[in-house]
Design a protein around this motif. Structure first.
Motif, mmCIF file in Angstrom:
data_model
loop_
_atom_site.group_PDB
_atom_site.id
_atom_site.type_symbol
_atom_site.label_atom_id
_atom_site.label_comp_id
_atom_site.label_asym_id
_atom_site.label_seq_id
_atom_site.Cartn_x
_atom_site.Cartn_y
_atom_site.Cartn_z
ATOM 1 N N ASP A 237 56.780 36.528 28.084
ATOM 2 C CA ASP A 237 55.945 36.925 29.219
ATOM 3 C C ASP A 237 54.686 37.645 28.751
ATOM 4 O O ASP A 237 53.588 37.401 29.257
ATOM 5 N N GLN A 238 54.845 38.530 27.771
ATOM 6 C CA GLN A 238 53.695 39.265 27.250
ATOM 7 C C GLN A 238 52.702 38.312 26.589
ATOM 8 O O GLN A 238 51.481 38.478 26.736
ATOM 9 N N GLN A 239 53.213 37.300 25.885
ATOM 10 C CA GLN A 239 52.324 36.348 25.233
ATOM 11 C C GLN A 239 51.590 35.493 26.266
ATOM 12 O O GLN A 239 50.399 35.213 26.117
ATOM 13 N N ALA A 240 52.298 35.084 27.322
ATOM 14 C CA ALA A 240 51.666 34.296 28.383
ATOM 15 C C ALA A 240 50.552 35.094 29.057
ATOM 16 O O ALA A 240 49.474 34.562 29.358
ATOM 17 N N LEU A 241 50.805 36.380 29.307
ATOM 18 C CA LEU A 241 49.786 37.232 29.911
ATOM 19 C C LEU A 241 48.586 37.388 28.981
ATOM 20 O O LEU A 241 47.430 37.313 29.428
ATOM 21 N N ALA A 242 48.848 37.579 27.707
ATOM 22 C CA ALA A 242 47.758 37.741 26.742
ATOM 23 C C ALA A 242 46.915 36.469 26.655
ATOM 24 O O ALA A 242 45.677 36.534 26.588
ATOM 25 N N ASP A 243 47.570 35.308 26.643
ATOM 26 C CA ASP A 243 46.833 34.040 26.589
ATOM 27 C C ASP A 243 45.957 33.852 27.822
ATOM 28 O O ASP A 243 44.807 33.403 27.726
ATOM 29 N N ALA A 244 46.502 34.188 28.991
ATOM 30 C CA ALA A 244 45.734 34.036 30.231
ATOM 31 C C ALA A 244 44.539 34.978 30.257
ATOM 32 O O ALA A 244 43.437 34.589 30.655
ATOM 33 N N LEU A 245 44.743 36.231 29.817
ATOM 34 C CA LEU A 245 43.654 37.199 29.835
ATOM 35 C C LEU A 245 42.591 36.853 28.804
ATOM 36 O O LEU A 245 41.399 37.133 29.016
ATOM 37 N N THR A 246 42.980 36.242 27.704
ATOM 38 C CA THR A 246 42.005 35.841 26.694
ATOM 39 C C THR A 246 41.030 34.809 27.256
ATOM 40 O O THR A 246 39.821 34.862 26.995
ATOM 41 N N SER A 247 41.555 33.868 28.022
ATOM 42 C CA SER A 247 40.713 32.788 28.550
ATOM 43 C C SER A 247 40.074 33.119 29.894
ATOM 44 O O SER A 247 38.949 32.695 30.167
ATOM 45 N N TYR A 248 40.781 33.859 30.738
ATOM 46 C CA TYR A 248 40.301 34.080 32.103
ATOM 47 C C TYR A 248 40.278 35.561 32.489
ATOM 48 O O TYR A 248 40.241 35.877 33.678
ATOM 49 N N GLY A 249 40.282 36.441 31.489
ATOM 50 C CA GLY A 249 40.279 37.867 31.781
ATOM 51 C C GLY A 249 39.039 38.307 32.556
ATOM 52 O O GLY A 249 39.127 39.110 33.490
ATOM 53 N N THR A 250 37.866 37.770 32.185
ATOM 54 C CA THR A 250 36.632 38.134 32.883
ATOM 55 C C THR A 250 36.669 37.695 34.337
ATOM 56 O O THR A 250 36.272 38.440 35.249
ATOM 57 N N LEU A 251 37.154 36.475 34.572
ATOM 58 C CA LEU A 251 37.248 35.961 35.942
ATOM 59 C C LEU A 251 38.221 36.787 36.770
ATOM 60 O O LEU A 251 37.949 37.106 37.940
ATOM 61 N N ILE A 252 39.351 37.155 36.183
ATOM 62 C CA ILE A 252 40.334 37.975 36.895
ATOM 63 C C ILE A 252 39.748 39.335 37.227
ATOM 64 O O ILE A 252 39.934 39.861 38.339
ATOM 65 N N ALA A 253 39.018 39.923 36.284
ATOM 66 C CA ALA A 253 38.399 41.230 36.528
ATOM 67 C C ALA A 253 37.383 41.148 37.663
ATOM 68 O O ALA A 253 37.334 42.026 38.537
ATOM 69 N N LEU A 254 36.563 40.091 37.670
ATOM 70 C CA LEU A 254 35.590 39.916 38.746
ATOM 71 C C LEU A 254 36.279 39.725 40.095
ATOM 72 O O LEU A 254 35.809 40.237 41.121
ATOM 73 N N ALA A 255 37.394 38.988 40.095
ATOM 74 C CA ALA A 255 38.135 38.772 41.337
ATOM 75 C C ALA A 255 38.675 40.086 41.888
ATOM 76 O O ALA A 255 38.579 40.357 43.092
ATOM 77 N N ILE A 256 39.237 40.910 41.000
ATOM 78 C CA ILE A 256 39.794 42.189 41.444
ATOM 79 C C ILE A 256 38.695 43.118 41.948
ATOM 80 O O ILE A 256 38.849 43.790 42.976
ATOM 81 N N VAL A 257 37.558 43.141 41.248
ATOM 82 C CA VAL A 257 36.431 43.962 41.703
ATOM 83 C C VAL A 257 35.949 43.492 43.076
ATOM 84 O O VAL A 257 35.658 44.305 43.971
ATOM 85 N N SER A 258 35.861 42.159 43.257
ATOM 86 C CA SER A 258 35.434 41.612 44.550
ATOM 87 C C SER A 258 36.377 42.039 45.667
ATOM 88 O O SER A 258 35.938 42.421 46.760
ATOM 89 N N LEU A 259 37.670 41.981 45.406
ATOM 90 C CA LEU A 259 38.653 42.364 46.416
ATOM 91 C C LEU A 259 38.598 43.858 46.709
ATOM 92 O O LEU A 259 38.766 44.280 47.864
ATOM 93 N N ILE A 260 38.360 44.672 45.684
ATOM 94 C CA ILE A 260 38.262 46.126 45.899
ATOM 95 C C ILE A 260 37.032 46.456 46.734
ATOM 96 O O ILE A 260 37.084 47.279 47.660
#
Length: 319
Positions: A237-260
């Motif tokens: 699970d930790q490796q899957a999360l790390a892989d996702a954040l490596t490729s899409y971490g910026t997009l996820i951060a922007l999404a969370i900021v937009s929602l906040i």
């Protein structure tokens, strides 16, 4: 000759951007339909235009999503086999039936709201069609979460938070998308959004801001719980999360900021209403755009990010 079975792996992205759009548009359509039906049940003529807008969005959004998903199929003309062959153990078979029925019923519901006096399909009342379509809408929204959650080989998907996030996303995007489209529709026909009757009309829709506020807050909590389960879970699970954040971490951060930011605008809208002040139309439109953008980004990052560093097992035979 003896037959040998071989298991192979197919690396890379299997479900591309079209699947993310299908899930996003499907959630938008489900949320819009539930909003349309709820407003219609109020029997208040002031809300009829917004109910009509929501009712029209529902079948169009889901149908476009299904069309994109259809374009993903390798042998498109074989899709008819899904209707000819029973596969009750397949979640995708059930999903195709439920979504197809929902598109048809929601289209009839929209027609009855737009043209209540037309004799065509008069025997199908909006009330009857709506009550039948409501459970299909809920099942469609749940299906979009369960579709990913049942794939246990992808740790990013196989969590209960995936289903919860799916339900909350169709509530958030359905209301936000309907409000945004209705404001555009009203502006096109020449109405001023910050004055006159439309201003008074929008003030009567403040409960929608509360719905978006609660849904967005719960969505952010679900995303936090999702991250914690993966971050402190097994090594896979930790490796899957790390892989996702490596490729899409910026997009996820922007999404969370937009929602906040959207959450803060919801709070500002409700506070303005409590103080008897008017919340600007531009701020409402920005709120809707942020929710739609953040919702799609979460879907996109979940679908594609969940496939990072993983592979799909396939079965081959050698004779």
């Amino acid at each position: 000759m003896e037959t040998t079975l071989l298991y192979q792996t197919q690396p890379g992205i299997i479900w591309d951007w079209r699947v993310a759009w299908d899930l996003s548009l499907g959630g938008l359509g489900v949320g819009a339909f539930l909003l349309a039906f709820s407003l219609w049940c109020l029997a208040d003529r002031r809300y009829r235009p917004l109910a009509q807008t929501a009712a029209v969005i529902a079948p169009i959004a889901v149908a476009i999503g299904l069309t994109l998903l259809f374009s993903k199929l390798g042998y498109k003309f074989h899709v008819y086999q899904m209707g000819l062959n029973l596969a009750p153990t397949s979640i995708m078979w059930w999903g195709a039936l439920i979504q197809g029925a929902f598109v048809a019923l929601s289209a009839i519901f929209a027609f009855r709201l737009l043209f209540p006096d037309v004799s065509l399909l008069a025997w199908l009342s909006a009330r009857l069609v709506g009550w039948v379509a409501v459970p299909l809408a809920v099942l469609t929204g749940l299906y979009h979460g369960v579709l990913l959650a049942v794939i246990s080989s992808h740790p990013l998907w196989a969590t209960g938070q995936m289903v919860m996030a799916s339900v909350l996303l169709f509530m958030v995007t359905g209301v936000a998308g309907t409000l945004l489209v209705h404001m555009i529709r009203t502006a096109i026909f020449g109405a001023r959004l910050d004055e006159g009757p439309f201003r008074d009309y929008r003030q009567g829709l403040r409960p929608l801001s509360l719905i978006m506020l609660v849904s967005t807050a719960l969505l952010l909590v679900s995303l936090l719980a999702w991250w914690m389960e993966l971050r402190f879970g097994p090594a896979s699970d930790q490796q899957a999360l790390a892989d996702a954040l490596t490729s899409y971490g910026t997009l996820i951060a922007l999404a969370i900021v937009s929602l906040i930011v959207a959450l803060a605008l919801c709070v500002a809208s409700l506070l303005a209403d409590l103080r008897g002040r008017y919340f600007p139309a531009f701020a409402t439109a920005l709120l809707c755009v942020l929710m739609l953008g953040g919702g799609f980004a979460i879907r996109f990052a979940a679908v594609l990010g969940g496939q990072m560093g993983s592979s799909i097992s396939t079965l081959a035979t050698l004779s």
